[in-house]
Write an enzyme that holds these catalytic residues in place. Structure first.
Site, PDB file in Angstrom:
ATOM      1  N   CYS A  25       0.819  -1.211   0.000  1.00 16.30           N
ATOM      2  CA  CYS A  25       0.000   0.000   0.000  1.00 16.30           C
ATOM      3  C   CYS A  25       0.853   1.260   0.000  1.00 16.30           C
ATOM      4  CB  CYS A  25      -0.945  -0.001   1.198  1.00 16.30           C
ATOM      5  SG  CYS A  25      -0.123  -0.015   2.804  1.00 16.30           S
ATOM      6  N   GLN A  43       5.531  -9.133   3.764  1.00 12.88           N
ATOM      7  CA  GLN A  43       5.241  -8.781   2.375  1.00 12.88           C
ATOM      8  C   GLN A  43       6.456  -9.009   1.489  1.00 12.88           C
ATOM      9  OE1 GLN A  43       4.097  -4.796   3.434  1.00 12.88           O
ATOM     10  NE2 GLN A  43       1.905  -5.245   3.268  1.00 12.88           N
TER      11      GLN A  43
END
Length: 404
Positions: free
Chosen positions: A56, A122
């Site tokens: 993000c 991630q």
């Protein structure tokens, strides 16, 4: 994947929250399908090994190429954004600067919320995706393992990730700043990925479990998480109904287009909407209704508390640990560069030993040669002297010992 392996050809190109807002970052975000296409197409762009990190807060490509433009063109070929716009907003780092950058990212030093440890998971997923498809090399494999070691050292040896601060936590703080109580509030969480799961757990500790409903594109995944936490799960087909009756909605998905638009709301609605997705999954036009409060990841990053101030004090310790691990990787890399020289020396010493040594020394050949190689390797790690000079010195020293 074969090809370039020199540190001079190692680049990172990327955009993040520092210069690019959520809308712009969203135009360069990649999903699994796009990631697969990038890896497949890499060779055609002259990229020999790579992995892509898309979260993000950032989209970054780490890879080997003669020029950074090859990585930029490859990324933009498979995203919505253009190359010219990317170059205006991007950071481009090479060699040592690129190495330092990946260590800082894994440590959480480059995160929108300082010390955010979610980035490590991630990165692991992104790297595994490329490695499993044969798109990494020995340089990247060793580098990434060292990066993970550094991240673990920082997590255990500092308080950089101490306390509870993350995008999901900031979302809860934002909600608490806008309501007096969670009593009787109906909460909808859309998305059951890592951020969605964290949001579920945080809210389950504050509101009644019967107040929270979880919806995910894959219904089974939502059901399993809901069962684990004692929440409700609903199918995606029921989304419109739950939007209407929910007071608080958190969206953390990877949909290509908004899942909540003006058409899902109406004048008089009073709702708190939080968009944790990149690209944004709540259309910003919903703010035309006076009762709607909307926040995205950039808004949430501005939430600051004592925990963040304490983390800032840990930054120097984290940087010291990063320096140690970078030196460790650099030592490995330099020795890899010297492998051909060491191999040539070994062959030469064996040849000299055969020509000059008597029967007794023949038996000690392996031990003597290995001792000479170890001495040479040590010098190559600690001295600025060129490999050729070490080659000559080692041969000369070995000859003196053998003849004597």
């Amino acid at each position: 994947m074969e090809g370039l392996t020199s540190a001079a050809d190692f680049w990172v190109i990327g955009i993040n929250y520092r210069k690019a807002d959520t809308a712009l970052r969203g135009s360069y975000a990649i999903n699994e399908r796009r990631y697969e296409a990038i890896l497949t197409d890499a060779e055609h762009f002259g990229v020999s090994a790579l992995f892509v990190l898309s979260t993000c807060n950032r989209t970054e490509v780490y890879g080997f190429a003669a020029q950074p433009g090859q990585l930029i063109d490859l990324l933009c070929r498979h995203t919505e954004g253009g190359a010219d716009t990317f170059k205006e907003q991007a950071y481009i780092r090479n060699g040592n600067e690129a190495l330092n950058h990946i260590f800082n990212v894994a440590a959480g030093l480059d995160s929108q919320i300082l010390g955010d440890y979610e980035i490590v998971g991630q990165m692991k997923q992104a790297y595994a995706f490329a490695r499993d498809r044969g798109c990494t090399n020995s340089f990247l494999d060793r580098l990434f393992n060292t990066v993970l070691q550094s991240s673990r050292s920082i997590r255990s040896g500092t308080q950089l990730s101490g306390g509870t601060v993350s995008v999901a936590f900031a979302a809860v703080q934002f909600i608490r700043n806008h309501i007096k109580s969670f009593d009787h509030k109906q909460i909808l969480i859309l998305g059951s990925g890592e951020i969605g799961q964290t949001a579920c757990r945080n809210l389950a500790a504050l509101a009644g479990k019967d107040q929270i409903t979880l919806i995910n594109r894959t219904e089974e995944k939502a059901r399993l998480l809901a069962e684990e936490l004692g929440l409700r799960a609903a199918p995606l087909e029921a989304l419109s109904g739950y939007i209407r009756k929910s007071d608080i909605i958190i969206v953390a998905t990877a949909a290509a287009t908004p899942l909540i638009t003006v058409a899902d709301l109406q004048e008089g609605d009073e709702k708190i909407l939080i968009d944790l997705s990149i690209p944004n999954n709540i259309n910003a036009d919903v703010q035309q209704y006076k009762g709607i409060v909307l926040a995205n990841v950039d808004d949430l990053s501005r939430i600051s508390d004592e925990t963040l101030r304490k983390r800032q004090a840990e930054v120097p310790k984290a940087k010291e640990l990063i320096t140690c691990h970078i030196h460790e990787f650099a030592e490995w890399y330099l020795m890899q560069q010297h492998v051909p020289v060491l191999k040539a020396v070994k062959e030469k010493l064996h040849a000299l030993n055969t020509q000059l040594a008597d029967a007794r020394l023949q038996d000690d050949d392996k031990q003597a040669v290995q001792k000479a190689l170890n001495t040479m390797a040590k010098k190559m790690r600690t001295e600025e002297q060129r490999p050729g000079c070490n080659y000559i010195e080692t041969i000369h020293h070995y000859l003196k010992q053998t003849v004597a």
